[in-house]
Design a protein around this motif. Structure first.
Motif, PDB file in Angstrom:
ATOM      1  N   PRO A 100       0.759  -1.322   0.144  1.00 33.18           N
ATOM      2  CA  PRO A 100       0.194  -0.067  -0.126  1.00 33.18           C
ATOM      3  C   PRO A 100       0.885   1.467   0.199  1.00 33.18           C
ATOM      4  N   ILE A 101       2.167   1.241   0.409  1.00 29.93           N
ATOM      5  CA  ILE A 101       3.062   2.461   0.386  1.00 29.93           C
ATOM      6  C   ILE A 101       4.120   2.084  -0.742  1.00 29.93           C
ATOM      7  N   ILE A 102       4.265   3.268  -1.335  1.00 28.74           N
ATOM      8  CA  ILE A 102       5.437   3.144  -2.187  1.00 28.74           C
ATOM      9  C   ILE A 102       6.449   4.185  -1.874  1.00 28.74           C
ATOM     10  N   LYS A 103       7.808   3.808  -1.860  1.00 24.40           N
ATOM     11  CA  LYS A 103       8.797   4.372  -1.428  1.00 24.40           C
ATOM     12  C   LYS A 103       9.727   4.651  -2.522  1.00 24.40           C
ATOM     13  N   VAL A 104      10.557   5.684  -2.851  1.00 27.87           N
ATOM     14  CA  VAL A 104      11.599   6.193  -3.658  1.00 27.87           C
ATOM     15  C   VAL A 104      12.596   6.726  -3.067  1.00 27.87           C
ATOM     16  N   VAL A 105      13.866   6.717  -3.680  1.00 21.40           N
ATOM     17  CA  VAL A 105      15.052   7.287  -3.098  1.00 21.40           C
ATOM     18  C   VAL A 105      15.396   8.430  -4.332  1.00 21.40           C
ATOM     19  N   CYS A 106      15.513   9.490  -3.758  1.00 14.25           N
ATOM     20  CA  CYS A 106      15.913  10.743  -4.819  1.00 14.25           C
ATOM     21  C   CYS A 106      17.228  11.495  -4.090  1.00 14.25           C
ATOM     22  N   ASN A 107      17.357  12.387  -5.071  1.00 13.90           N
ATOM     23  CA  ASN A 107      18.687  13.392  -4.731  1.00 13.90           C
ATOM     24  C   ASN A 107      18.028  14.361  -3.790  1.00 13.90           C
ATOM     25  N   LEU A 108      18.909  14.771  -2.885  1.00 15.24           N
ATOM     26  CA  LEU A 108      18.501  15.725  -1.952  1.00 15.24           C
ATOM     27  C   LEU A 108      17.784  16.979  -2.487  1.00 15.24           C
ATOM     28  N   GLY A 130      28.546   8.690  -2.845  1.00 14.67           N
ATOM     29  CA  GLY A 130      29.037   9.759  -2.639  1.00 14.67           C
ATOM     30  C   GLY A 130      27.768  11.014  -2.904  1.00 14.67           C
ATOM     31  N   VAL A 131      26.447  10.417  -3.094  1.00 13.00           N
ATOM     32  CA  VAL A 131      25.560  11.478  -3.374  1.00 13.00           C
ATOM     33  C   VAL A 131      24.627  11.461  -2.172  1.00 13.00           C
ATOM     34  N   PRO A 132      24.434  12.857  -1.572  1.00 16.57           N
ATOM     35  CA  PRO A 132      23.222  12.798  -0.566  1.00 16.57           C
ATOM     36  C   PRO A 132      21.751  12.452  -1.171  1.00 16.57           C
ATOM     37  N   ARG A 133      21.034  11.454  -0.360  1.00 18.16           N
ATOM     38  CA  ARG A 133      19.819  10.814  -0.912  1.00 18.16           C
ATOM     39  C   ARG A 133      18.943  10.875   0.304  1.00 18.16           C
ATOM     40  N   GLN A 134      17.538  10.838  -0.161  1.00 23.59           N
ATOM     41  CA  GLN A 134      16.430  10.986   0.994  1.00 23.59           C
ATOM     42  C   GLN A 134      15.349   9.913   0.329  1.00 23.59           C
ATOM     43  N   ARG A 135      14.921   9.077   1.414  1.00 15.90           N
ATOM     44  CA  ARG A 135      13.838   8.214   1.163  1.00 15.90           C
ATOM     45  C   ARG A 135      12.562   8.924   1.141  1.00 15.90           C
ATOM     46  N   ARG A 142      -2.290   6.911  -4.482  1.00 17.80           N
ATOM     47  CA  ARG A 142      -1.826   8.452  -5.048  1.00 17.80           C
ATOM     48  C   ARG A 142      -0.686   8.387  -5.511  1.00 17.80           C
ATOM     49  N   PHE A 143       0.020   7.743  -5.934  1.00 11.02           N
ATOM     50  CA  PHE A 143       1.463   7.992  -6.642  1.00 11.02           C
ATOM     51  C   PHE A 143       1.585   8.678  -7.667  1.00 11.02           C
ATOM     52  N   PRO A 144       2.271   9.737  -7.610  1.00 13.46           N
ATOM     53  CA  PRO A 144       2.365  10.889  -8.825  1.00 13.46           C
ATOM     54  C   PRO A 144       3.503  10.213  -9.573  1.00 13.46           C
ATOM     55  N   LEU A 145       3.640  10.739 -10.733  1.00 11.68           N
ATOM     56  CA  LEU A 145       4.919  10.282 -11.544  1.00 11.68           C
ATOM     57  C   LEU A 145       6.044  11.242 -10.940  1.00 11.68           C
ATOM     58  N   PRO A 146       7.023  10.846 -10.216  1.00  8.18           N
ATOM     59  CA  PRO A 146       8.148  11.543  -9.612  1.00  8.18           C
ATOM     60  C   PRO A 146       9.007  12.072 -10.646  1.00  8.18           C
ATOM     61  N   ASP A 147       9.809  13.003 -10.260  1.00  9.94           N
ATOM     62  CA  ASP A 147      10.674  13.672 -10.997  1.00  9.94           C
ATOM     63  C   ASP A 147      11.867  12.376 -11.356  1.00  9.94           C
ATOM     64  N   VAL A 148      11.665  11.817 -12.573  1.00  9.42           N
ATOM     65  CA  VAL A 148      12.437  10.589 -12.852  1.00  9.42           C
ATOM     66  C   VAL A 148      13.982  10.952 -13.083  1.00  9.42           C
ATOM     67  N   THR A 149      14.327  12.116 -13.368  1.00 12.09           N
ATOM     68  CA  THR A 149      15.475  12.476 -13.535  1.00 12.09           C
ATOM     69  C   THR A 149      16.448  12.436 -12.152  1.00 12.09           C
ATOM     70  N   GLN A 150      15.765  12.692 -10.999  1.00 10.55           N
ATOM     71  CA  GLN A 150      16.338  12.517  -9.645  1.00 10.55           C
ATOM     72  C   GLN A 150      16.303  11.062  -9.054  1.00 10.55           C
ATOM     73  N   LEU A 151      15.985  10.082  -9.317  1.00  5.21           N
ATOM     74  CA  LEU A 151      15.729   9.010  -8.920  1.00  5.21           C
ATOM     75  C   LEU A 151      16.948   7.836  -9.241  1.00  5.21           C
ATOM     76  N   HIS A 152      17.027   7.000  -8.549  1.00  5.47           N
ATOM     77  CA  HIS A 152      18.086   5.780  -8.600  1.00  5.47           C
ATOM     78  C   HIS A 152      17.573   4.616  -8.258  1.00  5.47           C
TER      79      HIS A 152
END
Length: 152
Positions: A100-108, A130-135, A142-152
């Protein structure tokens, strides 16, 4: 542009998934190979998009804990349409696996943007290759299309 979306098994298709992720992350984005592949690959749901010649053009994974990631799309296929199809397939896998919950990791730098989409920070900022990230997390429905350029 004709392509096919497939749910694939890591053990059967890892050569194709690894080649695509190495091309995008290791060669193009200079992510250390040791950071690209991990223990979650073998248990995650993997989506692979192939072109009309059955050549891989995009992939992503959904871990057993609901984290979407390893979104790799060949440069010439980086269109909103391909990303939407990829995320739709990953969200379908989340629904099938009762996540039920979706998580992503993105650049700070993109946390504020993702918060404006409804994502909520999940845990502390951490370093990844070497890159600061945030979960971040949000309800799957309600999952929106995230900024796909900032995900890994």
């Amino acid at each position: 542009m004709t392509f096919t979306v497939k749910n694939v098994d890591w053990e059967k298709d890892k050569h194709r998934l690894k080649a695509l992720r190495e091309h995008v992350f290791v060669l193009e984005w200079r992510v250390p190979e040791a950071s690209e592949f991990d223990e979650h690959d073998s248990s995650a749901c993997h989506v692979l998009i192939v072109d009309a010649n059955n050549d891989p053009i995009a992939t992503g994974r959904l871990t057993t804990k609901g984290e979407l990631g390893r979104i790799a799309v060949k440069r010439s296929y980086r269109t909103l349409h391909v990303y939407r199809v990829l995320f739709e397939a990953l969200l379908k896998a989340a629904k099938q696996n009762n996540l039920p919950i979706i998580k992503v990791v993105c650049n700070l730098e993109s946390v504020s943007y993702h918060k404006s989409l409804g994502f909520i920070p999940d845990g502390q900022v951490f370093m990844d290759a070497g890159v600061p990230r945030q979960r971040l997390k949000c309800p799957a429905e309600r999952f929106p299309l995230p900024d796909v350029t900032q995900l890994h």
